[in-house]
Design an enzyme around this catalytic site. Structure first.
Site, PDB file in Angstrom:
ATOM      1  N   LYS A 177     -23.153  93.483  -2.633  1.00 50.38           N
ATOM      2  CA  LYS A 177     -22.131  94.490  -2.389  1.00 50.38           C
ATOM      3  C   LYS A 177     -21.092  94.431  -3.498  1.00 50.38           C
ATOM      4  O   LYS A 177     -20.649  93.344  -3.884  1.00 50.38           O
ATOM      5  CB  LYS A 177     -21.484  94.241  -1.021  1.00 50.38           C
ATOM      6  N   SER A 204     -18.878  99.172   5.998  1.00 47.01           N
ATOM      7  CA  SER A 204     -18.712  99.528   4.603  1.00 47.01           C
ATOM      8  C   SER A 204     -19.845  99.011   3.721  1.00 47.01           C
ATOM      9  O   SER A 204     -19.951  99.401   2.561  1.00 47.01           O
ATOM     10  CB  SER A 204     -17.386  98.946   4.094  1.00 47.01           C
ATOM     11  N   SER A 249     -18.720  95.712   9.371  1.00 44.63           N
ATOM     12  CA  SER A 249     -19.271  96.329   8.162  1.00 44.63           C
ATOM     13  C   SER A 249     -20.604  95.777   7.697  1.00 44.63           C
ATOM     14  O   SER A 249     -21.210  96.339   6.789  1.00 44.63           O
ATOM     15  CB  SER A 249     -18.251  96.233   7.024  1.00 44.63           C
TER      16      SER A 249
END
Length: 441
Positions: free
Chosen positions: A81, A156, A180
């Protein structure tokens, strides 16, 4: 080459075994994943795609394997990420503000992946600064669910979940402040694990909410998640990934008003999960935690205050450099009074105490990960008989309690049933990590 292509969607543990047995080379895998990523650019899973740097890592890993070296992830391509600092590779946090930032050091978790031999394949898309659950990023592209591009992958860590579910990497790293990791894992159909607060270091990770942030793996199988978790926590590789006897384990199935607004098909899956666990010798009983009704308000106040503290200077001096939704959230956070934050922490303490009482009588807790399936991109509300609820609030309603309490939780991906979440008390006293119980074996 068809064999390599097929291997790209295999479990991580199988990929690692094929590399050790020299059935495939790291460079062949990186090239295969690169082709798949190029074909899937419309999903907007990656901000920074594999390049020559990944190929260089693959060549070094290939030489190490040829020399007989070993490592739990040696030669395995992992996506990260774009919230975690990567040495020499830009780290944007999904923002315009950091679009040109190239760190000189790795985040602690990235360093652990490299030490285990992993190839950092690329940096995945996320909701701007990880402050949202739709992964509709205004700067790097709206992410799309790999199973239905009209629907959201969740966020996210949406890019990481897409990459795992679509076979664009062997495994991925995400972060979780209110759900997330688990939300996109649920919406995209993979395993997502939020471990106990603090057991995975966050040095070099751009923060969202200091007291809520967690890092963790996204993977195709429970065993894969267990192996990644070993690496990320510094455990002996594979020690937690082995099957653990679960007969007699006490499972609490969550009931109560917080589950009144759950889509029927999801409730049915959770019921099927409880029945399957009972058939396998686990002791299943219903439990209620009325204090979970406080979650949304407590999480909202805590996160808004902490996130605005992180962005205090930029939100005042570079206001228009933020996307509209994140900008509004940060501006609202500036209105949170100190007394409100203190009261939220008191409620948080009561929530922890409530979970503590429940875990005196059960070992794990079973509940839906999300009360809804993947929403259509752009949907803002979900309709219930009792009225409407914001989609963002619905998606984290059942995941945020475990950020507030710091308890470990994971989204399972067993073949039958699916779409449920298991949580347990914090590690210690011989407890096995959640996500490594082979309940789907």
């Amino acid at each position: 080459m068809r064999g390599v292509e097929a291997l790209t969607s295999a479990p991580l543990v199988e990929i690692a075994r094929a590399l050790r047995q020299r059935k495939v080379s790291p460079l062949e895998l990186v090239d295969a994943y690169s082709r798949r990523i190029d074909r899937a650019t419309g999903l907007h899973a990656f901000i920074t795609s594999p390049g020559e740097r990944a190929r260089q890592q693959a060549r070094r890993a290939g030489r190490r394997l040829a020399q007989g070296e070993s490592g739990p992830l040696l030669g395995v391509p992992i996506a990260v990420k774009d919230l975690f600092a990567t040495r020499g590779v830009r780290t944007t946090a999904g923002s315009r503000i950091l679009k040109d930032w190239v760190p000189s050091r790795d985040a602690a978790v990235v360093a652990r992946l490299r030490a285990a031999g992993a190839i950092i394949l690329g940096k995945t898309n996320l909701h701007e600064f990880a402050y949202g659950v739709s992964n509709a990023n205004p700067w790097w592209g709206v992410a799309h669910n790999p199973h239905d591009p009209t629907r959201s992958p969740g966020g996210s860590s949406g890019g990481s979940a897409i990459a795992v579910a679509a076979g664009l990497c062997a495994g991925a790293l995400g972060s979780d402040t209110g759900g997330s990791i688990r939300v996109p894992a649920s919406l995209c159909g993979c395993v997502g694990l939020k471990p106990t607060f603090g057991v995975i270091p966050l040095d070099g990770t751009f923060p969202l909410g200091w007291s809520l942030d967690h890092a963790g793996p996204l993977a195709r199988t429970v065993g894969d998640a267990g192996l990644l978790l070993d690496v990320l926590t510094g455990m002996d590789a594979g020690r937690r990934a082995r099957r653990t006897l679960t007969r007699g384990l006490r499972v609490g199935v969550l009931q109560g008003s917080i589950l009144e607004r759950v889509q029927p098909r999801i409730s049915q899956k959770v019921g099927a999960a409880a029945a399957a666990l009972r058939q396998r010798g686990l002791r299943v009983r219903e439990v209620t935690i009325p204090e979970m009704e406080w979650t949304v308000a407590t999480q909202l106040v805590t996160l808004r205050a902490e996130a605005t503290a992180v962005h205090n200077r930029w939100i005042r001096t570079r206001t228009r450099a933020y996307g509209a939704d994140v900008r509004i959230r940060l501006q609202l956070g500036a209105l949170v009074a100190g007394a409100d934050y203190v009261l939220a922490q008191r409620m948080r303490g009561r929530l922890r105490a409530a979970f503590g009482r429940v875990f005196e009588n059960v070992d794990v807790l079973l509940l839906p990960t999300t009360p809804i399936t993947a929403p259509v991109i752009g949907d803002r509300t979900v309709r219930w008989r009792s009225g409407e609820e914001p989609v963002d609030g619905a998606l984290v309603r059942l995941t945020a309690p475990f950020n507030l309490t710091g308890l470990p939780a994971y989204r399972s991906h067993s073949a039958a049933p699916r779409a449920f979440l298991l949580a347990c008390r914090s590690w210690g006293n011989g407890w096995t990590k959640p996500g490594c119980w082979r309940l789907d074996a």
